[in-house]
Design an enzyme around this catalytic site. Structure first.
Site, PDB file in Angstrom:
ATOM      1  N   ASP A 101     -19.174  22.403  -3.716  1.00 23.16           N
ATOM      2  CA  ASP A 101     -19.252  20.968  -3.979  1.00 23.16           C
ATOM      3  C   ASP A 101     -18.905  20.205  -2.696  1.00 23.16           C
ATOM      4  O   ASP A 101     -18.201  20.716  -1.821  1.00 23.16           O
ATOM      5  CB  ASP A 101     -18.233  20.561  -5.064  1.00 23.16           C
ATOM      6  CG  ASP A 101     -18.530  21.225  -6.397  1.00 23.16           C
ATOM      7  OD1 ASP A 101     -19.693  21.605  -6.625  1.00 23.16           O
ATOM      8  OD2 ASP A 101     -17.580  21.360  -7.193  1.00 23.16           O
TER       9      ASP A 101
HETATM   10  N1  URA Z   1     -16.170  25.856  -8.319  1.00 25.74           N
HETATM   11  C1  URA Z   1     -16.157  24.499  -8.270  1.00 25.74           C
HETATM   12  O1  URA Z   1     -15.757  23.858  -9.225  1.00 25.74           O
HETATM   13  N2  URA Z   1     -16.565  23.906  -7.155  1.00 25.74           N
HETATM   14  C2  URA Z   1     -16.997  24.586  -6.064  1.00 25.74           C
HETATM   15  O2  URA Z   1     -17.357  23.973  -5.038  1.00 25.74           O
HETATM   16  C3  URA Z   1     -17.009  25.986  -6.121  1.00 25.74           C
HETATM   17  C4  URA Z   1     -16.585  26.593  -7.271  1.00 25.74           C
END
Ligand code: URA
Length: 235
Positions: A101
Site C-alpha cells: 500500500d
Molecule cells: N497488508 C496490508 O494491509 N498492506 C500492505 O501494504 C501489505 C500487506
C-alpha cells in the site's frame, strides 16, 4: 558478468570449458582478444568466438528496495505519484514484485524479468512475507494473537494460519503467505487493532535488515537462488 559465465549462459560450452576457450585466445570483446575468463562483460559489449558474434546475454537482476511511504508500488501511476521503479536508477524496464500500500514502508523487490515478478507473486508460488505492524487500541493480548494465528474471518474469506509474535504492547510481527489486498490491516482491524504503521521486514528468505528507507541494493546471485528455491518450495 564474468566472460566465462557469459559464454556459458549463451550456450557456447559449460562454464569450465568456456574458461579454456577464453584462455586459448579464441574470444574477443569489441575486436580485442581477451584471455582472462574473469573479465567483466556488460550487455553492450560485442563478444565474438572465432570471429563470430556470440548472442547477447540477458542478465537477470533483482533489487531490494526499502520503500518509503507516499510512493506507489506499481510501475506507472496515472496520478503521477512517485513509483518504486523511479527510486532505482536503471535504463532497463523494472517490474515490482507484488504490491505494498502507498503508506506501507519496507522491503519490496524489483526485477528486470517480468516472468520472475509474476512467478513470485502468483498465488500458487506465494512465498512468506513478514510484516511489522504498530497498532492502535488497548495493549495487544494473547487471545488476539491466537485469533490472528488461527485465521481471521474477512469479507473475502478466512485467512490461512499465520505466524504471529508480539514485539511490544502495540507492535506485532505477522508472517503470511497469502497476498490479499490490505490483508494485514484488515486482519488487525478484525481483532480490534487498527494499524497505525506497517512495514514489511521479510520476503521469503530475504530480510530488510539495515537497508535505509528509500535506498536499494542489488541481490547477490546466492540471494536470487535462495529466493527461487523458496518460490518453488512454496509452489
Ligand atoms: N497488508 C496490508 O494491509 N498492506 C500492505 O501494504 C501489505 C500487506
Amino acid at each position: 558478468m564474468r566472460l566465462a559465465k557469459y559464454l556459458a549462459t549463451a550456450g557456447v560450452a559449460s562454464r569450465r570449458a568456456s574458461e579454456d576457450v577464453v584462455r586459448t585466445g579464441r574470444v574477443t570483446i569489441g575486436g580485442q582478444i581477451v584471455t582472462d575468463p574473469a573479465r567483466d562483460v556488460g550487455t553492450d559489449d560485442a563478444v565474438a568466438l572465432d570471429g563470430k558474434p556470440v548472442a547477447a546475454v540477458h542478465e537477470r537482476v533483482v533489487y531490494a528496495l526499502n520503500k518509503p511511504a507516499g510512493v506507489v508500488s506499481t510501475a506507472r501511476d496515472p496520478q503521477g505519484r512517485p513509483t518504486v521503479v523511479t527510486l532505482v536508477p536503471q535504463t532497463e524496464r523494472l517490474y515490482p514484485v507484488g504490491r505494498l500500500d502507498i503508506d506501507t514502508t519496507g522491503l519490496i523487490l524489483l526485477t528486470n524479468e517480468g516472468d520472475l515478478a509474476h512467478r513470485l507473486t502468483h498465488p500458487s508460488f506465494e512465498v512468506e512475507k513478514t510484516y511489522r505492524a504498530v497498532v492502535g487500541g488497548r495493549p495487544v493480548r494473547d487471545p488476539e494473537l491466537d485469533t490472528l494465528r488461527g485465521g481471521v474471518e474477512l469479507d473475502d474469506g478466512r485467512t490461512a494460519p499465520a505466524r504471529v509474535q508480539r514485539i511490544s504492547a502495540d507492535t506485532i510481527e505477522i508472517t503470511i503467505h497469502e497476498g490479499r489486498k490490505r490483508q494485514i490491516k484488515r486482519m488487525c482491524e478484525a481483532v480490534g487493532h487498527p494499524v497505525k504503521r506497517l512495514e514489511r521486514v521479510g520476503f521469503g528468505p530475504l530480510l530488510l535488515g539495515d537497508l535505509p528507507r528509500g535506498r536499494w541494493r542489488r541481490l547477490t546471485d546466492a540471494e536470487v537462488d535462495a529466493l527461487m528455491r523458496a518460490a518453488s518450495a512454496a509452489g
